[in-house]
Design an enzyme around this catalytic site. Structure first.
Site, PDB file in Angstrom:
ATOM      1  N   SER A  25      25.726  44.028  45.348  1.00 53.13           N
ATOM      2  CA  SER A  25      24.997  43.204  46.359  1.00 53.13           C
ATOM      3  C   SER A  25      23.942  44.228  47.089  1.00 53.13           C
ATOM      4  O   SER A  25      22.754  43.425  47.283  1.00 53.13           O
ATOM      5  CB  SER A  25      25.623  42.335  46.775  1.00 53.13           C
ATOM      6  OG  SER A  25      26.321  41.378  46.063  1.00 53.13           O
ATOM      7  N   LYS A  74      36.734  34.003  50.478  1.00 53.56           N
ATOM      8  CA  LYS A  74      35.766  32.857  50.306  1.00 53.56           C
ATOM      9  C   LYS A  74      36.265  31.609  50.937  1.00 53.56           C
ATOM     10  O   LYS A  74      35.451  30.805  51.274  1.00 53.56           O
ATOM     11  CB  LYS A  74      35.465  32.831  49.017  1.00 53.56           C
ATOM     12  CG  LYS A  74      34.331  33.903  48.384  1.00 53.56           C
ATOM     13  CD  LYS A  74      33.832  33.526  47.006  1.00 53.56           C
ATOM     14  CE  LYS A  74      32.893  34.559  46.563  1.00 53.56           C
ATOM     15  NZ  LYS A  74      32.497  34.485  45.202  1.00 53.56           N
ATOM     16  N   ASN A  95      30.274  31.496  50.031  1.00 45.72           N
ATOM     17  CA  ASN A  95      29.823  33.054  49.833  1.00 45.72           C
ATOM     18  C   ASN A  95      28.751  33.423  50.435  1.00 45.72           C
ATOM     19  O   ASN A  95      28.289  34.601  50.564  1.00 45.72           O
ATOM     20  CB  ASN A  95      29.571  33.015  48.291  1.00 45.72           C
ATOM     21  CG  ASN A  95      28.390  32.590  47.785  1.00 45.72           C
ATOM     22  OD1 ASN A  95      27.730  31.567  48.424  1.00 45.72           O
ATOM     23  ND2 ASN A  95      27.643  33.224  46.783  1.00 45.72           N
ATOM     24  N   GLY A 136      40.518  29.786  41.001  1.00 44.02           N
ATOM     25  CA  GLY A 136      40.218  30.397  42.339  1.00 44.02           C
ATOM     26  C   GLY A 136      38.834  29.766  42.661  1.00 44.02           C
ATOM     27  O   GLY A 136      38.103  28.785  42.372  1.00 44.02           O
ATOM     28  N   GLY A 137      38.153  30.493  43.793  1.00 41.19           N
ATOM     29  CA  GLY A 137      36.844  30.087  44.220  1.00 41.19           C
ATOM     30  C   GLY A 137      35.781  29.961  43.261  1.00 41.19           C
ATOM     31  O   GLY A 137      34.935  29.036  43.134  1.00 41.19           O
ATOM     32  N   TYR A 232      30.696  40.368  35.591  1.00 37.34           N
ATOM     33  CA  TYR A 232      29.320  41.023  35.420  1.00 37.34           C
ATOM     34  C   TYR A 232      29.476  42.561  35.256  1.00 37.34           C
ATOM     35  O   TYR A 232      28.436  43.145  34.716  1.00 37.34           O
ATOM     36  CB  TYR A 232      28.331  40.617  36.481  1.00 37.34           C
ATOM     37  CG  TYR A 232      28.726  41.278  37.822  1.00 37.34           C
ATOM     38  CD1 TYR A 232      29.253  40.474  38.801  1.00 37.34           C
ATOM     39  CD2 TYR A 232      28.354  42.524  38.159  1.00 37.34           C
ATOM     40  CE1 TYR A 232      29.744  40.902  39.976  1.00 37.34           C
ATOM     41  CE2 TYR A 232      28.983  43.135  39.347  1.00 37.34           C
ATOM     42  CZ  TYR A 232      29.585  42.435  40.424  1.00 37.34           C
ATOM     43  OH  TYR A 232      29.871  42.847  41.624  1.00 37.34           O
TER      44      TYR A 232
HETATM   45  P1  NAP Z   1      39.833  34.154  43.171  1.00 35.18           P
HETATM   46  O1  NAP Z   1      39.513  33.180  43.936  1.00 35.18           O
HETATM   47  O2  NAP Z   1      40.691  35.346  43.582  1.00 35.18           O
HETATM   48  O3  NAP Z   1      40.500  33.622  41.715  1.00 35.18           O
HETATM   49  C1  NAP Z   1      40.979  34.436  40.712  1.00 35.18           C
HETATM   50  C2  NAP Z   1      41.602  33.691  39.653  1.00 35.18           C
HETATM   51  O4  NAP Z   1      41.634  34.502  38.612  1.00 35.18           O
HETATM   52  C3  NAP Z   1      42.828  33.076  39.833  1.00 35.18           C
HETATM   53  O5  NAP Z   1      43.065  31.656  39.159  1.00 35.18           O
HETATM   54  C4  NAP Z   1      43.829  34.148  39.284  1.00 35.18           C
HETATM   55  O6  NAP Z   1      45.029  33.627  39.185  1.00 35.18           O
HETATM   56  C5  NAP Z   1      43.103  34.486  38.296  1.00 35.18           C
HETATM   57  N1  NAP Z   1      43.534  35.850  37.763  1.00 35.18           N
HETATM   58  C6  NAP Z   1      43.472  37.289  38.476  1.00 35.18           C
HETATM   59  N2  NAP Z   1      43.867  38.177  37.912  1.00 35.18           N
HETATM   60  C7  NAP Z   1      44.352  37.677  36.652  1.00 35.18           C
HETATM   61  C8  NAP Z   1      44.940  38.170  35.221  1.00 35.18           C
HETATM   62  N3  NAP Z   1      45.200  39.527  35.372  1.00 35.18           N
HETATM   63  N4  NAP Z   1      45.269  37.389  34.311  1.00 35.18           N
HETATM   64  C9  NAP Z   1      44.901  36.017  34.468  1.00 35.18           C
HETATM   65  N5  NAP Z   1      44.338  35.726  35.445  1.00 35.18           N
HETATM   66  C10 NAP Z   1      44.181  36.270  36.698  1.00 35.18           C
HETATM   67  O7  NAP Z   1      38.453  34.801  42.339  1.00 35.18           O
HETATM   68  P2  NAP Z   1      37.201  34.130  42.195  1.00 35.18           P
HETATM   69  O8  NAP Z   1      36.223  34.349  43.485  1.00 35.18           O
HETATM   70  O9  NAP Z   1      37.239  32.748  41.777  1.00 35.18           O
HETATM   71  O10 NAP Z   1      36.511  35.260  41.043  1.00 35.18           O
HETATM   72  C11 NAP Z   1      36.876  35.430  39.947  1.00 35.18           C
HETATM   73  C12 NAP Z   1      36.028  36.321  39.155  1.00 35.18           C
HETATM   74  O11 NAP Z   1      34.766  35.868  39.050  1.00 35.18           O
HETATM   75  C13 NAP Z   1      36.143  37.784  39.822  1.00 35.18           C
HETATM   76  O12 NAP Z   1      35.937  38.723  38.809  1.00 35.18           O
HETATM   77  C14 NAP Z   1      34.834  37.698  40.416  1.00 35.18           C
HETATM   78  O13 NAP Z   1      34.301  39.049  40.763  1.00 35.18           O
HETATM   79  C15 NAP Z   1      33.856  36.955  39.447  1.00 35.18           C
HETATM   80  N6  NAP Z   1      32.775  36.536  40.126  1.00 35.18           N
HETATM   81  C16 NAP Z   1      31.373  36.497  39.683  1.00 35.18           C
HETATM   82  C17 NAP Z   1      30.360  36.173  40.399  1.00 35.18           C
HETATM   83  C18 NAP Z   1      29.057  36.369  40.103  1.00 35.18           C
HETATM   84  O14 NAP Z   1      28.160  36.180  40.680  1.00 35.18           O
HETATM   85  N7  NAP Z   1      29.025  36.902  38.512  1.00 35.18           N
HETATM   86  C19 NAP Z   1      30.454  35.358  41.498  1.00 35.18           C
HETATM   87  C20 NAP Z   1      31.857  34.826  41.789  1.00 35.18           C
HETATM   88  C21 NAP Z   1      32.949  35.461  41.345  1.00 35.18           C
HETATM   89  P3  NAP Z   1      46.351  33.581  40.286  1.00 35.18           P
HETATM   90  O15 NAP Z   1      46.192  32.540  40.947  1.00 35.18           O
HETATM   91  O16 NAP Z   1      47.547  33.572  39.420  1.00 35.18           O
HETATM   92  O17 NAP Z   1      46.372  34.756  40.900  1.00 35.18           O
END
Ligand code: NAP
Length: 290
Positions: A25, A74, A95, A136-137, A232
């Site tokens: 970012s 978040k 965010n 998650g978020g 990404y």
């Molecule tokens: P978060 O709120 O921490 O949620 C993560 C989710 O993934 C939870 O449901 C978690 O399950 C699950 N998880 C984590 N590790 C895992 C594994 N090894 N196997 C299976 N499930 C797993 O995170 P988030 O903000 O939603 O972000 C999720 C992903 O999206 C991240 O990689 C983040 O970098 C990406 N993202 C990208 C963008 C973009 O602009 N491209 C924007 C936002 C997020 P549990 O509840 O069991 O821990």
């Protein structure tokens, strides 16, 4: 008080999260600020959980224009803000924060990030079912975006089944969409995936350095479906490689990243974001970590 540098008055914007050292970012936003010749600069801050409130109040005291929020804050950031706008209010996930004169307003630009990335496929999404991996978020932002694109029904599949069920119930109440939550280790996953015209990975699975991992294999992905990975880095994850082999249309997390950043840029500066500049920096910078 406003942040200053030797080059004159500059407005500070930042990123709060932990860890943030691989975030691209700062590169995306600073390139956009330079391109548009606006006096802003962007710094990533690695903030410990017990310092979250101090860090947020500190940014306000220093005259920052606002900040982005990433994992794991978040949702936790909400209680430090004065107001939630639009999408952030619906999913209680923030965010982007804009610091106005005496108040801090939380936004969620991940929702428009997903919507813009998936907009070209609106017709394939509208009236159909979706599978979201994760609860998650990111998953809640994806769900709101899918609902806006006319998606009929969403199944959340998560490592922690209770979290998936909670999110499905929460969204059923908030956005009146048909939703269901279940655990990842279930035998039904292939059948659920096969019934969906959209699949979104909202977990970190497949992210560098664990780039060989994918929650679905090509046999489980319907040909003709839309598969988006929020991860990404790398821009083409193992899930997207499998999706391509299955004959699906692939959407990279890099597109979402750029669109959500563009929306944050607009909120802070009130200017139209230079999307092509932001995208080209995102592609170049991501390449450094792969
Ligand atoms: P978060 O709120 O921490 O949620 C993560 C989710 O993934 C939870 O449901 C978690 O399950 C699950 N998880 C984590 N590790 C895992 C594994 N090894 N196997 C299976 N499930 C797993 O995170 P988030 O903000 O939603 O972000 C999720 C992903 O999206 C991240 O990689 C983040 O970098 C990406 N993202 C990208 C963008 C973009 O602009 N491209 C924007 C936002 C997020 P549990 O509840 O069991 O821990």
């Amino acid at each position: 008080m406003s942040a200053q540098t030797r080059s004159g008055n500059k407005r500070l914007v930042g990123l709060i999260g932990q860890p943030v050292k691989h975030s691209i970012s700062p590169a995306i936003h600073n390139a956009a600020f330079n391109h548009m010749n606006v006096d802003y600069f962007y710094i990533a801050f690695d903030v410990k959980e017990k310092e979250l409130g101090h860090a947020i109040r500190g940014l306000k005291a220093l005259g920052a224009a606002g900040f982005n929020v990433t994992i794991p804050y978040k949702q936790r950031v909400v209680r430090f803000l004065d107001k939630l706008a639009d999408d952030a209010k619906i999913i209680k996930t923030v965010n982007t924060v804009v610091i106005e004169k005496d108040r801090m307003v939380g936004y969620n630009t991940d929702v428009s990030g997903v919507m813009n990335a998936l907009m070209p496929y609106k017709d394939a999404i509208s009236g159909h079912e979706a599978l979201i991996l994760g609860a998650g978020g990111g998953a809640s932002a994806a769900a709101l975006a899918l609902a806006r694109l006319g998606c009929n029904r969403i199944t959340f599949v998560s490592r922690t089944p209770s979290r998936a069920r909670r999110l499905a119930n929460f969204l059923k109440r908030r956005i009146k969409i048909s939703a269901k939550g279940m655990g990842l280790s279930i035998n039904e996953l292939p059948a659920i995936a096969k019934a969906c015209s959209v699949i979104i990975n909202a977990t970190p699975v497949g992210m560098w350095p664990n780039i060989e991992h994918s929650l679905l294999r090509k046999e489980q992905i319907p040909s003709g479906s839309i598969v988006m990975d929020m991860v990404y880095n790398p821009p083409e994850t193992m899930l997207l490689k499998e999706a391509k082999l299955a004959g699906a249309t692939c959407v990279s997390g890099l597109d979402m990243l750029v669109f959500q950043a563009a929306e944050s840029f607009k909120l802070w500066t009130s200017l139209e974001p230079p999307i092509e500049v932001m995208k080209s920096v995102a592609i170049k910078t991501t390449g450094r970590f792969v």
